[in-house]
Design a protein around this motif. Structure first.
Motif, PDB file in Angstrom:
ATOM      1  N   ALA A   1      -5.106  10.180   4.368  1.00 13.12           N
ATOM      2  CA  ALA A   1      -3.592  10.125   3.759  1.00 13.12           C
ATOM      3  C   ALA A   1      -2.779  10.818   4.617  1.00 13.12           C
ATOM      4  O   ALA A   1      -2.819  11.924   5.361  1.00 13.12           O
ATOM      5  N   ILE A   2      -1.550   9.817   4.826  1.00 10.78           N
ATOM      6  CA  ILE A   2      -0.450  10.660   5.893  1.00 10.78           C
ATOM      7  C   ILE A   2       0.520  10.661   5.056  1.00 10.78           C
ATOM      8  O   ILE A   2       1.107   9.702   4.632  1.00 10.78           O
ATOM      9  N   VAL A   3       1.184  11.924   5.131  1.00  9.90           N
ATOM     10  CA  VAL A   3       2.450  12.066   4.299  1.00  9.90           C
ATOM     11  C   VAL A   3       3.771  12.101   5.224  1.00  9.90           C
ATOM     12  O   VAL A   3       3.497  12.641   6.236  1.00  9.90           O
ATOM     13  N   CYS A   4       4.672  11.303   4.970  1.00  2.71           N
ATOM     14  CA  CYS A   4       6.156  11.014   5.493  1.00  2.71           C
ATOM     15  C   CYS A   4       6.897  11.714   4.519  1.00  2.71           C
ATOM     16  O   CYS A   4       7.080  11.477   3.491  1.00  2.71           O
ATOM     17  N   LEU A   5       7.594  12.584   5.261  1.00  2.22           N
ATOM     18  CA  LEU A   5       8.706  13.584   4.452  1.00  2.22           C
ATOM     19  C   LEU A   5      10.108  13.329   4.886  1.00  2.22           C
ATOM     20  O   LEU A   5      10.752  14.216   5.372  1.00  2.22           O
ATOM     21  N   PRO A   6      10.550  12.060   4.637  1.00  2.00           N
ATOM     22  CA  PRO A   6      12.273  11.990   4.852  1.00  2.00           C
ATOM     23  C   PRO A   6      12.582  12.461   3.450  1.00  2.00           C
ATOM     24  O   PRO A   6      11.900  13.136   2.643  1.00  2.00           O
ATOM     25  N   ARG A   7      13.902  12.178   3.125  1.00  2.00           N
ATOM     26  CA  ARG A   7      14.376  12.705   1.948  1.00  2.00           C
ATOM     27  C   ARG A   7      13.638  12.118   0.644  1.00  2.00           C
ATOM     28  O   ARG A   7      13.419  12.676  -0.215  1.00  2.00           O
ATOM     29  N   TRP A   8      13.136  10.656   0.798  1.00  2.00           N
ATOM     30  CA  TRP A   8      12.304  10.207  -0.147  1.00  2.00           C
ATOM     31  C   TRP A   8      10.793  10.036   0.381  1.00  2.00           C
ATOM     32  O   TRP A   8      10.618   9.162   1.146  1.00  2.00           O
ATOM     33  N   PRO A   9       9.898  11.114  -0.003  1.00  2.00           N
ATOM     34  CA  PRO A   9       8.527  11.129   0.531  1.00  2.00           C
ATOM     35  C   PRO A   9       7.766   9.994   0.266  1.00  2.00           C
ATOM     36  O   PRO A   9       7.843   9.214  -0.865  1.00  2.00           O
ATOM     37  N   ALA A  10       6.864   9.580   1.194  1.00  2.00           N
ATOM     38  CA  ALA A  10       5.971   8.304   0.764  1.00  2.00           C
ATOM     39  C   ALA A  10       4.509   8.704   1.492  1.00  2.00           C
ATOM     40  O   ALA A  10       4.564   9.739   2.320  1.00  2.00           O
ATOM     41  N   THR A  11       3.322   8.137   1.133  1.00  2.00           N
ATOM     42  CA  THR A  11       2.324   8.310   1.694  1.00  2.00           C
ATOM     43  C   THR A  11       1.489   6.996   2.064  1.00  2.00           C
ATOM     44  O   THR A  11       1.569   6.066   1.490  1.00  2.00           O
ATOM     45  N   LEU A  12       0.845   7.094   3.269  1.00  2.00           N
ATOM     46  CA  LEU A  12       0.316   6.069   3.880  1.00  2.00           C
ATOM     47  C   LEU A  12      -1.351   6.310   3.693  1.00  2.00           C
ATOM     48  O   LEU A  12      -1.653   7.727   3.929  1.00  2.00           O
ATOM     49  N   THR A  13      -2.025   5.557   3.052  1.00  2.00           N
ATOM     50  CA  THR A  13      -3.434   5.701   2.813  1.00  2.00           C
ATOM     51  C   THR A  13      -4.370   4.769   3.004  1.00  2.00           C
ATOM     52  O   THR A  13      -4.048   3.506   2.895  1.00  2.00           O
ATOM     53  N   THR A  14      -5.707   5.057   3.494  1.00  2.21           N
ATOM     54  CA  THR A  14      -6.650   4.063   3.472  1.00  2.21           C
ATOM     55  C   THR A  14      -7.769   4.720   2.286  1.00  2.21           C
ATOM     56  O   THR A  14      -7.663   5.818   1.706  1.00  2.21           O
ATOM     57  N   ALA A  15      -8.766   3.896   1.497  1.00  2.91           N
ATOM     58  CA  ALA A  15      -9.440   4.090   0.715  1.00  2.91           C
ATOM     59  C   ALA A  15     -10.789   3.226   0.600  1.00  2.91           C
ATOM     60  O   ALA A  15     -10.862   2.445   1.129  1.00  2.91           O
ATOM     61  N   LYS A  16     -11.730   4.057   0.107  1.00  2.00           N
ATOM     62  CA  LYS A  16     -13.088   3.421  -0.073  1.00  2.00           C
ATOM     63  C   LYS A  16     -13.219   2.922  -1.696  1.00  2.00           C
ATOM     64  O   LYS A  16     -12.664   3.805  -2.771  1.00  2.00           O
ATOM     65  N   ARG A  17     -13.850   2.034  -2.069  1.00  2.00           N
ATOM     66  CA  ARG A  17     -14.064   1.671  -3.320  1.00  2.00           C
ATOM     67  C   ARG A  17     -15.428   2.811  -3.752  1.00  2.00           C
ATOM     68  O   ARG A  17     -15.990   3.005  -3.091  1.00  2.00           O
ATOM     69  N   ILE A  18     -15.265   3.032  -4.975  1.00  2.00           N
ATOM     70  CA  ILE A  18     -16.349   4.048  -5.520  1.00  2.00           C
ATOM     71  C   ILE A  18     -17.680   3.549  -5.482  1.00  2.00           C
ATOM     72  O   ILE A  18     -17.819   2.276  -6.012  1.00  2.00           O
ATOM     73  N   GLY A  19     -18.449   4.201  -4.819  1.00  2.00           N
ATOM     74  CA  GLY A  19     -19.749   3.749  -4.547  1.00  2.00           C
ATOM     75  C   GLY A  19     -20.204   3.113  -3.245  1.00  2.00           C
ATOM     76  O   GLY A  19     -21.227   2.592  -3.070  1.00  2.00           O
ATOM     77  N   GLU A  20     -18.972   2.828  -2.530  1.00  2.00           N
ATOM     78  CA  GLU A  20     -19.234   2.006  -1.263  1.00  2.00           C
ATOM     79  C   GLU A  20     -18.795   2.766  -0.222  1.00  2.00           C
ATOM     80  O   GLU A  20     -17.803   3.859  -0.240  1.00  2.00           O
ATOM     81  N   ALA A  21     -19.131   2.396   1.174  1.00  2.00           N
ATOM     82  CA  ALA A  21     -19.071   3.012   2.312  1.00  2.00           C
ATOM     83  C   ALA A  21     -17.866   2.921   3.294  1.00  2.00           C
ATOM     84  O   ALA A  21     -17.168   3.203   4.153  1.00  2.00           O
ATOM     85  N   GLU A  22     -17.504   1.312   2.858  1.00  2.00           N
ATOM     86  CA  GLU A  22     -16.444   0.643   3.749  1.00  2.00           C
ATOM     87  C   GLU A  22     -15.280   1.354   3.536  1.00  2.00           C
ATOM     88  O   GLU A  22     -14.810   1.250   2.304  1.00  2.00           O
ATOM     89  N   VAL A  23     -14.498   1.709   4.644  1.00  2.00           N
ATOM     90  CA  VAL A  23     -12.885   2.046   4.550  1.00  2.00           C
ATOM     91  C   VAL A  23     -12.123   0.703   4.559  1.00  2.00           C
ATOM     92  O   VAL A  23     -12.185   0.028   5.555  1.00  2.00           O
ATOM     93  N   LEU A  24     -11.311   0.727   3.442  1.00  2.00           N
ATOM     94  CA  LEU A  24     -10.434  -0.570   3.307  1.00  2.00           C
ATOM     95  C   LEU A  24      -9.003  -0.007   3.837  1.00  2.00           C
ATOM     96  O   LEU A  24      -8.465   1.068   3.591  1.00  2.00           O
ATOM     97  N   ASN A  25      -8.182  -1.059   4.466  1.00  2.00           N
ATOM     98  CA  ASN A  25      -6.835  -0.953   4.816  1.00  2.00           C
ATOM     99  C   ASN A  25      -6.036  -1.244   3.815  1.00  2.00           C
ATOM    100  O   ASN A  25      -6.544  -1.724   2.558  1.00  2.00           O
ATOM    101  N   GLY A  26      -4.717  -1.077   4.041  1.00  2.00           N
ATOM    102  CA  GLY A  26      -3.711  -1.352   2.847  1.00  2.00           C
ATOM    103  C   GLY A  26      -3.856  -2.721   2.480  1.00  2.00           C
ATOM    104  O   GLY A  26      -3.701  -3.122   1.266  1.00  2.00           O
ATOM    105  N   GLU A  27      -3.824  -3.862   3.490  1.00  2.00           N
ATOM    106  CA  GLU A  27      -4.110  -5.219   3.001  1.00  2.00           C
ATOM    107  C   GLU A  27      -5.290  -5.312   2.033  1.00  2.00           C
ATOM    108  O   GLU A  27      -5.245  -6.362   1.201  1.00  2.00           O
ATOM    109  N   GLN A  28      -6.120  -4.940   2.475  1.00  4.63           N
ATOM    110  CA  GLN A  28      -7.622  -5.356   1.622  1.00  4.63           C
ATOM    111  C   GLN A  28      -7.496  -4.588   0.376  1.00  4.63           C
ATOM    112  O   GLN A  28      -7.860  -5.218  -0.648  1.00  4.63           O
ATOM    113  N   ILE A  29      -6.900  -3.533   0.158  1.00 11.15           N
ATOM    114  CA  ILE A  29      -6.711  -2.806  -1.242  1.00 11.15           C
ATOM    115  C   ILE A  29      -5.921  -3.596  -2.231  1.00 11.15           C
ATOM    116  O   ILE A  29      -6.126  -3.906  -3.171  1.00 11.15           O
TER     117      ILE A  29
END
Length: 503
Positions: free
Chosen positions: A296-324
């Motif tokens: 998770a990468i947090v951007c903090l301009p006036r309106w904050p946003a977060t950039l994130t990657t994630a894994k499905r619960i129980g799986e090892a593969e890290v998914l990028n934004g398009e895959q999620i």
């Protein structure tokens, strides 16, 4: 002439209390206040008329700001009332002008909050019909039109005042959050024998600092304290007995203002009891997609946003934004519910404490973040506070869930009135997500329906907001969320109900 005056005085003195009460209770607020000062007998009758709490709202869609404010004031003050607090919600315009007009009519002793909101709902001042005005229904390229909702409350046995959160440049969110909690506790201890207030109404600025302060309140206040409000907007405030608003220094900024209700230690034993209740109409359903945040990468301009990657619960593969996002879209094709941006509901387990508490507690809370985009690296969501290792599930707006939830709220209000202590509902207020309203439900006044169905004569009001706050005893969490608190909501309507029970 002298004889005529004496005759008039004798006639007035000869009026019995029942007839006098019948006359006085028809007066507008200002003549009523003058009448209460005529003599001791009249004052007793006036106090009897105002023995029960009252909370009245009126909204005007008059596009002229000065005329609209006066129109709403005239309606709200058209009956006997001694204002304990005033809330003015406007869709645009000058907050200073609104505050000045209100103070001129109700006096400088009354605490006032003026806020700019996404829209208003309630009963119109000109015809007492239910209606709503929303800015985002006007379209992006159309100038906003002025509308105002005015709420004036008289709550005997309750002390009310506004406590602001002002942040200096060098102050952290933890520091101002602790100070806010202590300011509330100090106010309550000064006027009440209770340790905590029964209700807080919050109005925040559009800043990322509001969320941690609200969560600090959620931690610090006992479960019996109801917390409702609007997380994002703009506000001005005037505390009780202040002549003007507080002028900020150049390195200070407004973050939050709380209208604090405390039980008066001097409330007569024989007097009835004002009570506060909440109910929440939810507007989202969960999608069977669960993930763990990988990065998770947090951007903090006036309106904050977060950039994130994630894994499905129980799986090892890290998914990028398009895959999620592909996962979400595939799920919606199988079970299409609503054409809108999805949300992720993040379970955040964080340590909370106030001041110098030795043992911070770990509290799990469910926090929603709207998905705003995706690329070959990250999923982008609104807001900050997401950390590596957090778990989240996907949610989407669902009108069927919202309709069913509205029916549940209406049923809760009916059950409230069926209790053996014969409670009388004297006021109501709604904090509705700006994504709801006529366009969402396909019918008018849906968010007002629990009040309209159960209390058709009630002069309720409400606002559309971006980040509704709601916590209280009527809140029923969804089954999969019972282990997590939820104080901030999306696509929901939070209802505050004020009732009165005779002792």
């Amino acid at each position: 002439m002298e004889k005529s005056k004496k005759t008039d005085m004798m006639f007035i003195a000869s009026i019995n209390d029942d007839l006098l009460q019948n006359i006085l209770q028809r007066l507008p607020a200002k003549p009523f206040a003058f009448a209460s000062c005529v003599n001791r007998s009249w004052n007793i009758v006036c106090n009897h008329i105002l023995s029960r709490p009252k909370m009245v709202s009126a909204f005007s869609r008059n596009t002229d700001q000065l005329e609209a404010v006066e129109e709403a004031l005239d309606k709200a003050l058209s009956e006997p009332i001694r204002p304990d607090f005033v809330i003015a919600n406007i869709t645009c315009g000058n907050m200073d002008v609104t505050l000045s007009l209100i103070t001129k009519r109700v006096g400088t002793r009354v605490p006032v909050i003026v806020s700019i909101v996404e829209g208003v709902l309630g009963k119109e001042a000109c015809n007492d019909k239910a209606g709503e005005v929303k800015q985002n229904d006007q379209g992006m390229h159309i100038s906003p039109t002025f509308a105002i909702l005015l709420t004036i409350g008289y709550l005997p046995g309750i002390k009310a005042d506004v406590i602001p959160v002002i942040q200096a440049k060098e102050e952290s969110e933890a520091m101002i959050g602790d100070k806010f909690v202590m300011d509330i506790r100090n106010f309550v201890s000064a006027v009440s024998d209770h340790a905590a207030p029964p209700c807080l109404m919050l109005f925040g600025e559009d800043t990322h600092a509001t969320e941690p302060i609200i969560r600090k309140l959620d931690y610090a206040m006992p479960a019996e304290t109801i917390i409702v409000g609007n997380q994002k907007g703009e506000f001005l405030h005037k505390r009780a007995n202040e002549l003007t608003t507080v002028q900020l220094h150049k390195d200070e900024s407004r973050v939050l203002a709380g209208l604090i209700f405390a039980r008066d230690r001097h409330r007569p034993i024989q007097a009835g009891r004002t009570q506060f209740h909440t109910a929440i109409s939810r507007g989202m359903s969960s999608v069977d997609l669960r993930y763990k945040v990988a990065n998770a990468i947090v951007c903090l301009p006036r309106w904050p946003a977060t950039l994130t990657t994630a894994k499905r619960i129980g799986e090892a593969e890290v998914l990028n934004g398009e895959q999620i996002l592909d996962d979400i879209e595939a799920s919606l094709l199988v079970n299409p519910l609503w054409e809108a941006d999805p949300y992720i509901g993040v379970i955040k387990r964080r340590k909370y404490s106030v001041g110098l508490e030795e043992k911070p507690k770990i509290i799990a809370s469910l926090v929603f973040h709207q998905v705003t985009g995706a690329d070959e690296q990250y999923l982008t969501v609104k807001g900050a506070g997401i950390k590596t290792g957090d778990h989240f599930q996907v949610y989407i707006p669902d009108v069927k869930v919202a309709e069913a939830s509205l029916n549940a709220v209406s049923s809760q209000l009916r059950n409230l009135m069926s209790k053996p202590n014969q409670q009388e509902v004297v006021g109501g207020f709604v904090f509705a997500d700006t994504g709801r309203g006529d366009a969402f439900f396909g019918r008018p006044n849906a968010d007002s329906s629990p009040f309209l169905e159960n209390f058709p004569e009630l002069r309720f009001g409400g606002v559309f907001c971006d980040g509704e706050i709601g916590r209280g005893l009527f809140v029923e969490e969804e089954e999969e969320e019972t282990s997590s608190q939820r104080c901030l909501h999306v696509v929901s309507s939070v209802y505050l109900i004020v009732s009165y029970a005779c002792s």
